[in-house]
Design a protein around this motif. Structure first.
Motif, PDB file in Angstrom:
ATOM      1  N   ALA A  11      87.994 152.822 -12.876  1.00 36.58           N
ATOM      2  CA  ALA A  11      88.096 153.045 -14.299  1.00 36.58           C
ATOM      3  C   ALA A  11      86.615 152.702 -14.867  1.00 36.58           C
ATOM      4  CB  ALA A  11      89.051 152.277 -14.829  1.00 36.58           C
ATOM      5  N   ASP A  12      86.472 153.754 -15.968  1.00 36.98           N
ATOM      6  CA  ASP A  12      85.186 153.441 -16.606  1.00 36.98           C
ATOM      7  C   ASP A  12      85.467 152.245 -17.548  1.00 36.98           C
ATOM      8  OD1 ASP A  12      82.924 153.499 -18.196  1.00 36.98           O
ATOM      9  OD2 ASP A  12      82.911 155.639 -18.499  1.00 36.98           O
ATOM     10  N   PRO A  13      84.697 151.089 -17.605  1.00 31.70           N
ATOM     11  CA  PRO A  13      85.102 150.166 -18.475  1.00 31.70           C
ATOM     12  C   PRO A  13      84.691 150.483 -19.965  1.00 31.70           C
ATOM     13  CG  PRO A  13      83.230 149.792 -17.339  1.00 31.70           C
ATOM     14  CD  PRO A  13      83.619 151.054 -16.570  1.00 31.70           C
ATOM     15  N   TRP A  14      83.877 151.546 -20.173  1.00 32.01           N
ATOM     16  CA  TRP A  14      83.431 151.883 -21.650  1.00 32.01           C
ATOM     17  C   TRP A  14      84.428 152.725 -22.359  1.00 32.01           C
ATOM     18  CZ3 TRP A  14      79.300 149.585 -23.625  1.00 32.01           C
ATOM     19  CH2 TRP A  14      78.455 148.989 -23.043  1.00 32.01           C
ATOM     20  N   GLN A  15      85.155 153.242 -21.601  1.00 36.73           N
ATOM     21  CA  GLN A  15      86.392 154.182 -22.087  1.00 36.73           C
ATOM     22  C   GLN A  15      87.039 153.527 -23.202  1.00 36.73           C
ATOM     23  OE1 GLN A  15      86.920 157.352 -22.004  1.00 36.73           O
ATOM     24  NE2 GLN A  15      85.873 157.785 -20.035  1.00 36.73           N
ATOM     25  N   ARG A  19      86.785 155.159 -27.516  1.00 34.94           N
ATOM     26  CA  ARG A  19      87.709 155.645 -28.405  1.00 34.94           C
ATOM     27  C   ARG A  19      87.695 155.075 -29.728  1.00 34.94           C
ATOM     28  NH1 ARG A  19      91.077 153.824 -23.951  1.00 34.94           N
ATOM     29  NH2 ARG A  19      91.323 155.196 -22.526  1.00 34.94           N
ATOM     30  N   ARG A  20      86.878 153.783 -29.861  1.00 32.26           N
ATOM     31  CA  ARG A  20      86.732 153.312 -31.186  1.00 32.26           C
ATOM     32  C   ARG A  20      85.529 153.783 -32.044  1.00 32.26           C
ATOM     33  NH1 ARG A  20      90.495 148.970 -31.708  1.00 32.26           N
ATOM     34  NH2 ARG A  20      91.345 148.520 -29.679  1.00 32.26           N
ATOM     35  N   THR A  21      84.613 154.488 -31.309  1.00 34.06           N
ATOM     36  CA  THR A  21      83.306 154.721 -32.366  1.00 34.06           C
ATOM     37  C   THR A  21      82.806 156.220 -31.808  1.00 34.06           C
ATOM     38  OG1 THR A  21      81.181 154.199 -32.628  1.00 34.06           O
ATOM     39  CG2 THR A  21      81.946 153.431 -30.519  1.00 34.06           C
ATOM     40  N   ALA A  22      81.919 156.733 -32.638  1.00 34.70           N
ATOM     41  CA  ALA A  22      81.528 158.072 -32.169  1.00 34.70           C
ATOM     42  C   ALA A  22      80.069 157.563 -31.881  1.00 34.70           C
ATOM     43  CB  ALA A  22      81.259 158.976 -33.443  1.00 34.70           C
ATOM     44  N   ALA A  23      79.710 156.242 -31.724  1.00 41.58           N
ATOM     45  CA  ALA A  23      78.243 155.824 -31.499  1.00 41.58           C
ATOM     46  C   ALA A  23      77.899 156.367 -29.985  1.00 41.58           C
ATOM     47  CB  ALA A  23      78.213 154.532 -31.806  1.00 41.58           C
ATOM     48  N   ARG A  24      76.776 156.621 -29.506  1.00 37.02           N
ATOM     49  CA  ARG A  24      76.568 156.716 -28.225  1.00 37.02           C
ATOM     50  C   ARG A  24      76.309 155.754 -27.271  1.00 37.02           C
ATOM     51  NH1 ARG A  24      74.791 161.960 -27.922  1.00 37.02           N
ATOM     52  NH2 ARG A  24      73.654 161.932 -26.271  1.00 37.02           N
ATOM     53  N   ILE A  25      77.427 155.067 -26.722  1.00 34.65           N
ATOM     54  CA  ILE A  25      77.451 154.204 -25.817  1.00 34.65           C
ATOM     55  C   ILE A  25      77.801 154.094 -24.547  1.00 34.65           C
ATOM     56  CG2 ILE A  25      77.848 152.660 -27.850  1.00 34.65           C
ATOM     57  CD1 ILE A  25      80.759 152.515 -26.807  1.00 34.65           C
ATOM     58  N   GLY A  26      77.482 153.326 -23.483  1.00 33.98           N
ATOM     59  CA  GLY A  26      77.950 153.587 -22.237  1.00 33.98           C
ATOM     60  C   GLY A  26      77.600 155.163 -21.639  1.00 33.98           C
ATOM     61  N   LEU A  27      76.304 155.476 -21.685  1.00 39.24           N
ATOM     62  CA  LEU A  27      76.054 157.043 -21.285  1.00 39.24           C
ATOM     63  C   LEU A  27      75.959 156.886 -19.763  1.00 39.24           C
ATOM     64  CD1 LEU A  27      73.264 157.834 -24.165  1.00 39.24           C
ATOM     65  CD2 LEU A  27      75.923 157.899 -24.196  1.00 39.24           C
ATOM     66  N   GLY A  28      75.773 156.183 -19.008  1.00 39.82           N
ATOM     67  CA  GLY A  28      75.756 155.980 -17.483  1.00 39.82           C
ATOM     68  C   GLY A  28      74.250 156.806 -17.256  1.00 39.82           C
ATOM     69  N   VAL A  30      72.603 159.114 -13.621  1.00 44.42           N
ATOM     70  CA  VAL A  30      72.511 159.796 -12.155  1.00 44.42           C
ATOM     71  C   VAL A  30      71.101 159.567 -11.672  1.00 44.42           C
ATOM     72  CG1 VAL A  30      72.959 161.939 -10.921  1.00 44.42           C
ATOM     73  CG2 VAL A  30      74.161 161.432 -13.047  1.00 44.42           C
ATOM     74  N   GLY A  31      71.160 158.842 -10.856  1.00 42.90           N
ATOM     75  CA  GLY A  31      69.862 158.219 -10.538  1.00 42.90           C
ATOM     76  C   GLY A  31      68.964 157.631 -11.432  1.00 42.90           C
ATOM     77  N   ALA A  32      67.791 158.128 -11.719  1.00 42.79           N
ATOM     78  CA  ALA A  32      67.141 157.854 -12.684  1.00 42.79           C
ATOM     79  C   ALA A  32      67.213 158.630 -13.850  1.00 42.79           C
ATOM     80  CB  ALA A  32      65.576 157.736 -12.396  1.00 42.79           C
ATOM     81  N   SER A  33      68.136 159.439 -14.006  1.00 42.93           N
ATOM     82  CA  SER A  33      68.037 160.376 -15.258  1.00 42.93           C
ATOM     83  C   SER A  33      69.715 160.039 -16.015  1.00 42.93           C
ATOM     84  CB  SER A  33      68.026 161.799 -14.699  1.00 42.93           C
ATOM     85  OG  SER A  33      67.070 161.985 -14.136  1.00 42.93           O
ATOM     86  N   MET A  34      69.693 160.809 -17.107  1.00 39.75           N
ATOM     87  CA  MET A  34      70.766 160.970 -18.031  1.00 39.75           C
ATOM     88  C   MET A  34      71.928 161.799 -17.205  1.00 39.75           C
ATOM     89  SD  MET A  34      71.332 161.522 -22.094  1.00 39.75           S
ATOM     90  CE  MET A  34      70.107 160.325 -22.283  1.00 39.75           C
ATOM     91  N   PRO A  35      73.053 161.544 -17.182  1.00 39.82           N
ATOM     92  CA  PRO A  35      74.103 162.387 -16.787  1.00 39.82           C
ATOM     93  C   PRO A  35      73.937 163.973 -17.606  1.00 39.82           C
ATOM     94  CG  PRO A  35      75.150 160.462 -17.046  1.00 39.82           C
ATOM     95  CD  PRO A  35      73.803 160.282 -17.576  1.00 39.82           C
TER      96      PRO A  35
END
Length: 255
Positions: A11-15, A19-28, A30-35
């Protein structure tokens, strides 16, 4: 003995927080890049913010929406003739053009000047201001003055508008500078005894008014409280604190 791996991903712990904010958090990553999905969402948010800044206020539609609620309106324009000039010359967005100044000087006097302007997000003013104006009128038990609609307007334009109408109090509702998750935030600014040259420290601000931020009812409650207090104490800005959460609003002044 070989240990069996779970059938489902962890499970993704940021989920829970997402749900409580539209802020960009816990983006994760892929390797050295953004998903890729997050990169696409960022591009969409950036495009929405740019559209908000460059979008035009439909003053006719806004006046129609206000008229449907029983408000009369006056339309004015700042000294910025177009959007490009408005963005490059903030000083011009703070002053009325000559025709608008004459229009307001010839209008009936108003105790309170309510100005709705595009600011940096016309869609915010278009979407949220009519509902807030209605709630404000209901809180005061009526509204005797026309609502002024301004194109290419900044906060300090309310000083010119208030002075031209002879108002004791100016309330400016306009679109805030968009964020990446909030292209439609409305800001409300309150200035006692508006006149050209007022400083920002002499204003009160209610920010991030929108359904996903400070909702209409809460914003109207704060605004009603601050307006009532400003009338009683004859001041605004750093001399007037928002204590609306702790105190009951006082009786509204006579309309």
């Amino acid at each position: 003995m070989t240990q069996r791996l779970p059938d489902t991903p962890a499970a993704d712990p940021w989920q829970v927080l997402r749900r409580r904010t539209a802020a960009r958090i816990g983006l994760g990553r892929v390797g050295a890049s953004m998903p890729t999905d997050e990169l696409l969402r960022f591009g969409l948010a950036h495009a929405q913010a740019r559209d908000a800044v460059h979008g035009a206020l439909d003053a006719a539609a806004l006046a129609q929406a206000l008229a449907a609620q029983g408000f009369s309106t006056l339309e004015v324009h700042s000294m910025a003739p177009d959007r490009e000039t408005y963005l490059l010359r903030p000083d011009l967005g703070r002053r009325l053009d000559e025709a608008s100044l004459h229009l307001l000087q010839g209008a009936p006097r108003a105790e309170v000047a309510l100005l709705i302007a595009d600011g940096l997000s016309a869609q915010a003013a278009q979407q949220h201001a009519p509902a807030l104006a209605r709630l404000l009128r209901d809180a005061f038990g009526g509204w005797a003055w026309p609502v002024v609609i301004a194109r290419q307007g900044r906060v300090a334009l309310g000083d010119d508008v208030g002075a031209a109408l002879g108002a004791r109090l100016a309330v400016v509702m306009l679109g805030e500078r968009p964020g990446l998750s909030s292209p439609d935030s409305l800001g409300i600014y309150l200035t006692w005894s508006p006149r050209p040259g007022r400083m920002d420290s002499e204003r009160n601000c209610i920010s991030n008014v929108r359904p996903a931020g400070l909702d209409y009812a809460a914003a109207a409650h704060k605004l009603h409280f601050l307006m009532t207090q400003a009338m009683l104490r004859q001041t605004s800005g750093v001399m007037l604190k928002d204590e609306s959460d702790a105190a009951q609003p006082l009786a509204a002044p006579d309309a």
